[in-house]
Motif scaffolding. Structure first.
Motif, PDB file in Angstrom:
ATOM      1  N   PHE A 286     -10.098   0.539  12.056  1.00 49.17           N
ATOM      2  CA  PHE A 286     -10.386   1.526  13.097  1.00 49.17           C
ATOM      3  C   PHE A 286     -11.281   0.992  14.216  1.00 49.17           C
ATOM      4  N   GLY A 287     -11.886  -0.155  14.015  1.00 51.02           N
ATOM      5  CA  GLY A 287     -12.785  -0.698  15.027  1.00 51.02           C
ATOM      6  C   GLY A 287     -14.239  -0.346  14.731  1.00 51.02           C
ATOM      7  N   THR A 288     -15.105  -1.263  15.094  1.00 49.22           N
ATOM      8  CA  THR A 288     -16.532  -1.070  14.798  1.00 49.22           C
ATOM      9  C   THR A 288     -17.101   0.147  15.516  1.00 49.22           C
ATOM     10  N   ARG A 289     -16.687   0.346  16.751  1.00 49.69           N
ATOM     11  CA  ARG A 289     -17.244   1.447  17.541  1.00 49.69           C
ATOM     12  C   ARG A 289     -16.921   2.797  16.921  1.00 49.69           C
ATOM     13  N   ASN A 290     -15.674   2.991  16.521  1.00 48.86           N
ATOM     14  CA  ASN A 290     -15.278   4.287  15.974  1.00 48.86           C
ATOM     15  C   ASN A 290     -15.899   4.552  14.606  1.00 48.86           C
ATOM     16  N   VAL A 291     -16.117   3.503  13.839  1.00 47.66           N
ATOM     17  CA  VAL A 291     -16.657   3.688  12.494  1.00 47.66           C
ATOM     18  C   VAL A 291     -18.167   3.891  12.528  1.00 47.66           C
TER      19      VAL A 291
ATOM     20  N   LYS B  72     -20.073   4.750  15.190  1.00 54.96           N
ATOM     21  CA  LYS B  72     -20.573   5.711  16.167  1.00 54.96           C
ATOM     22  C   LYS B  72     -21.104   6.980  15.511  1.00 54.96           C
ATOM     23  N   TRP B  73     -20.314   7.606  14.673  1.00 54.85           N
ATOM     24  CA  TRP B  73     -20.718   8.900  14.128  1.00 54.85           C
ATOM     25  C   TRP B  73     -21.883   8.805  13.145  1.00 54.85           C
TER      26      TRP B  73
END
Length: 253
Positions: A71-76, A78-79
């Motif tokens: 999913f990519g580092t940013r999407n994982v 971020k939350w």
């Protein structure tokens, strides 16, 4: 004598033999064996738990790495980061609200209605400094802080004896028309934070921002002495004394 020694040997050997036979009955061997088995069981359980935790850690690490790759580092990331920051902000906001409520409750319990009214008026009514100062002085009187202001010896955060001595010397030399001695006292007064009179805590006790009357009196003596040197003493000074005064005032400036 030799026969007596020979007869004593079996007796000593008999005592040792008797103690050796009684040793199993004196030492709780069964209890020691149970304790040793319990220790071994605890060590085995600890090893098993560590092995399971290691397995869980490896599985979690693999799942986390797979999620990052998929999913990519940013999407994982971020939350979770947003959640942690939100919790921190919420905790700080809660602490601020609780602190304000405690302060409000403290003021309600220990402040009189007149003092609360004066504090409110100081923050809302004044349009000029004189009006604000008048309300502050009245609030200081209501809270009996003016006694602290008038008592020069009630605070150890400044050297009240030094300030009183210098103020007395300034007044004495000015009244005796002694400009050179007055300048010598001025040389002591030019030191930074003389006697601790510029400490911030001395100006945070009163609501008006003022400090001890002794400090204000010392400042008034300095001003009067400067005015005297600038206006009156110059007419009666010799040229040498006048030049000395000018050089001193230039250095102080």
């Amino acid at each position: 004598r030799g026969g007596q020694k020979a007869r004593n040997v079996p007796a000593e050997g008999g005592v040792l033999f008797t103690c050796a036979r009684m040793l199993p009955t004196l030492v709780p061997w069964d209890d020691l064996r149970m304790i040793w088995l319990s220790v071994l069981n605890i060590m085995g359980a600890t090893v098993n738990i560590a092995a399971h935790l290691k397995f869980v850690f490896i599985i979690s690490l693999l799942l986390w790495s797979g999620a990052l790759a998929l999913f990519g580092t940013r999407n994982v990331v971020k939350w979770p980061v947003v959640f942690v920051l939100g919790v921190i902000i919420l905790m700080e906001l809660s602490m601020y609200v609780i602190t304000r409520l405690l302060v409000h409750g403290f003021e309600r319990c220990f402040y009189t209605s007149k003092a609360r009214g004066l504090r409110y008026r100081m923050s809302t009514e004044p349009t000029t400094y004189d009006h604000w100062l008048k309300l502050g002085e009245e609030l200081d009187r209501v809270k009996k802080l003016d006694t602290w202001r008038k008592d020069s010896k009630s605070d150890s955060r400044y050297n009240w004896s030094l300030i009183a001595r210098l103020a007395s010397q300034l007044n004495e030399h000015r009244n005796n028309d002694e400009p050179r001695k007055l300048l010598q006292v001025f040389a002591q007064c030019t030191r930074k934070n003389l006697g601790g009179i510029w400490k911030e805590k001395l100006y945070s006790v009163l609501y008006t921002g003022k400090t001890k009357d002794a400090v204000h009196g010392f400042a008034d003596e300095l001003q009067k002495s400067l005015d005297w040197l600038a206006k009156e003493a110059a007419d009666n000074m010799s040229d040498k004394s006048l030049m000395h005064t000018i050089r001193f005032m230039t250095r102080v400036k």
